[in-house]
Design an enzyme around this catalytic site. Structure first.
Site, short mmCIF file in Angstrom:
data_model
loop_
_atom_site.label_atom_id
_atom_site.label_comp_id
_atom_site.label_asym_id
_atom_site.label_seq_id
_atom_site.Cartn_x
_atom_site.Cartn_y
_atom_site.Cartn_z
CE LYS A 1 16.40 20.94 26.39
NZ LYS A 1 15.11 20.77 27.04
CG ASP B 1 8.64 17.39 24.24
OD1 ASP B 1 9.29 18.23 23.57
OD2 ASP B 1 8.81 17.23 25.47
CD1 TRP C 1 12.96 15.76 28.83
CD2 TRP C 1 11.72 17.17 30.04
NE1 TRP C 1 13.80 16.68 29.39
CE2 TRP C 1 13.07 17.56 30.15
CE3 TRP C 1 10.75 17.92 30.71
CZ2 TRP C 1 13.47 18.66 30.91
CZ3 TRP C 1 11.16 19.02 31.47
CH2 TRP C 1 12.49 19.38 31.55
C1 LIG Z 1 14.13 20.61 27.84
C2 LIG Z 1 12.95 19.81 27.51
C3 LIG Z 1 11.66 20.15 27.94
C4 LIG Z 1 11.40 21.35 28.83
O1 LIG Z 1 11.37 22.47 28.08
P1 LIG Z 1 11.00 23.91 28.70
O2 LIG Z 1 11.02 24.76 27.49
O3 LIG Z 1 12.07 24.23 29.70
O4 LIG Z 1 9.67 23.82 29.34
C5 LIG Z 1 10.61 19.35 27.55
N1 LIG Z 1 10.80 18.27 26.77
C6 LIG Z 1 12.01 17.91 26.35
C7 LIG Z 1 12.16 16.70 25.49
C8 LIG Z 1 13.12 18.66 26.70
O5 LIG Z 1 14.34 18.29 26.27
#
Ligand SMILES: *Cc1c(COP(=O)(O)O)cnc(C)c1O
Length: 362
Positions: free
Chosen positions: A197, A173, A103
């Site tokens: 999540k 993030d 990511w």
């Molecule tokens: C799942 C995830 C993403 C992607 O998220 P989307 O909402 O599908 O764009 C980005 N960063 C991390 C750390 C993730 O776990």
């Protein structure tokens, strides 16, 4: 299947049962309006109550005040990968990125299209088994921000302690560990998290921006891509993902009723502990991917001697109601995603299953 299973999928992920039950109960007639929350105007008083309360709950749980704005946007964390550099990179400045998994690589790739970037640290060479230490990080001269990924969903590593770069704001993030533990939010200029999540359903992305950082944002951008638009309109510039925000609202209330982030962290440590203990006591039957000092409390990643055994593991676990344990295709092996909403009993059941599986196959 008549019973609910233990769902270890990485995302969308399991939600707290009381949240689903309340949503079900209110689904056809929201608080006596005679309408579903799905059918209510986003400009109505009823919905405004929901969105503003969600914002207030987020601030309360994180212990922050008006120095931060809380936004509810669309496009997932993946949209934030480019929206952040679009808003904060100029011709002159540089943004630093610390790579700890797939990511963060994706975030970097988008930033590269917007301006100058500098990779300040990376553990790619070691297959992202750990989080770099401060002496493995070298910032550029005067970065506008340093981007990190707090929890690496795919590799199963997590920053145990957030770094401190003095006056340089951190952009994080936190898609896969937001609200899983208390932390000092003041070091962060911006935090984003796709909700699916740890916060609620897919389709809404929570963004926190510190006011002084927001002031540095570029204003000559399309309306929807400017943070300032959403700040000014309190996430109501256009129709927000209202149902998703409502579910986030219920999830935050659930976290609060469980004692807030300190209590949640204690439970998360206990939960992950059951599974890591089995890995550590398996004499190499289960091999943890993450180095011990970088282990995630949210995603436990491990492999076994061969792919056939791993396949059998996934199949037999599923037969026992332990679902979604196959690892991400880029790492292979197995992954148990045990976000806030995974009950303690689910982690205990998985640990017991792992021990039994080893007895039969070890
Ligand atoms: C799942 C995830 C993403 C992607 O998220 P989307 O909402 O599908 O764009 C980005 N960063 C991390 C750390 C993730 O776990």
């Amino acid at each position: 299947m008549t019973e609910r299973v233990y769902n270890f999928y990485a995302g969308p992920a399991t939600l707290p049962l009381p949240v689903l039950e309340q949503a079900q109960e209110e689904f056809l007639n929201y608080k006596g309006t005679g309408m579903s929350i799905l059918e209510i105007s986003h400009r109505s008083k009823d919905f405004e109550e929901v969105i503003f309360e969600t914002e207030a709950l987020m601030k309360e749980l994180l212990g922050i005040g008006d120095e931060f704005e809380v936004l509810f946007l669309q496009g997932g964390a993946s949209t934030q990968f480019f929206m952040v550099p679009m808003n904060f990179l100029t011709e002159e400045n540089t943004a630093d990125y610390i790579l700890t998994g797939s990511w963060s690589e994706k975030a970097l790739k988008e930033a590269e299209m917007m301006g100058k970037v500098h990779v300040a640290g990376s553990t790619k060479e070691d297959n992202y088994k750990y989080i770099p230490s401060m002496d493995q990080i070298t910032l550029s001269e005067n970065p506008v921000y340093v981007h990190i990924t707090s929890n690496n969903t795919i590799f199963g590593t997590q920053w145990q302690q957030f770094p401190d770069f003095g006056d340089v704001p951190i952009v994080a993030d936190m898609s896969s560990d937001m609200l899983s533990r208390p932390f000092d939010v003041s070091k962060f200029g911006l935090i984003y998290a796709g909700a699916q999540k740890n916060l609620g359903p897919s389709g809404v992305t929570v963004v926190l921006i510190r006011q002084d950082f927001l002031k540095k944002a570029n204003d000559s951008l399309p309306t929807m891509l400017k943070y300032s638009t959403h700040v000014k309109k309190k996430s109501l510039y256009n129709t927000p993902p209202s149902f998703n925000i409502y579910i986030v609202n219920l999830v935050l209330k659930w976290i609060k009723s469980n004692g807030g982030l300190t209590a949640i962290e204690r439970i998360n440590k206990e939960k992950a502990g059951y599974i890591y203990e089995v890995i550590d006591n398996s004499g190499g039957f289960y091999r943890g991917h993450a180095r011990k000092d970088s282990r995630s409390l949210m995603n436990v990643t491990f492999t076994m001697a061969n792919a056939d055994l791993e396949k059998t593991f996934v199949t037999e676990a599923a037969a026992k109601g332990l679902i979604g344990l196959k690892g991400h295709r880029s790492v292979g092996g197995l992954r148990a995603s045990i976000y806030n909403a995974m009950p303690v009993e689910g982690c205990k059941a998985l640990a017991e299953f792992m021990k039994e599986f080893q007895r039969k196959n070890g």
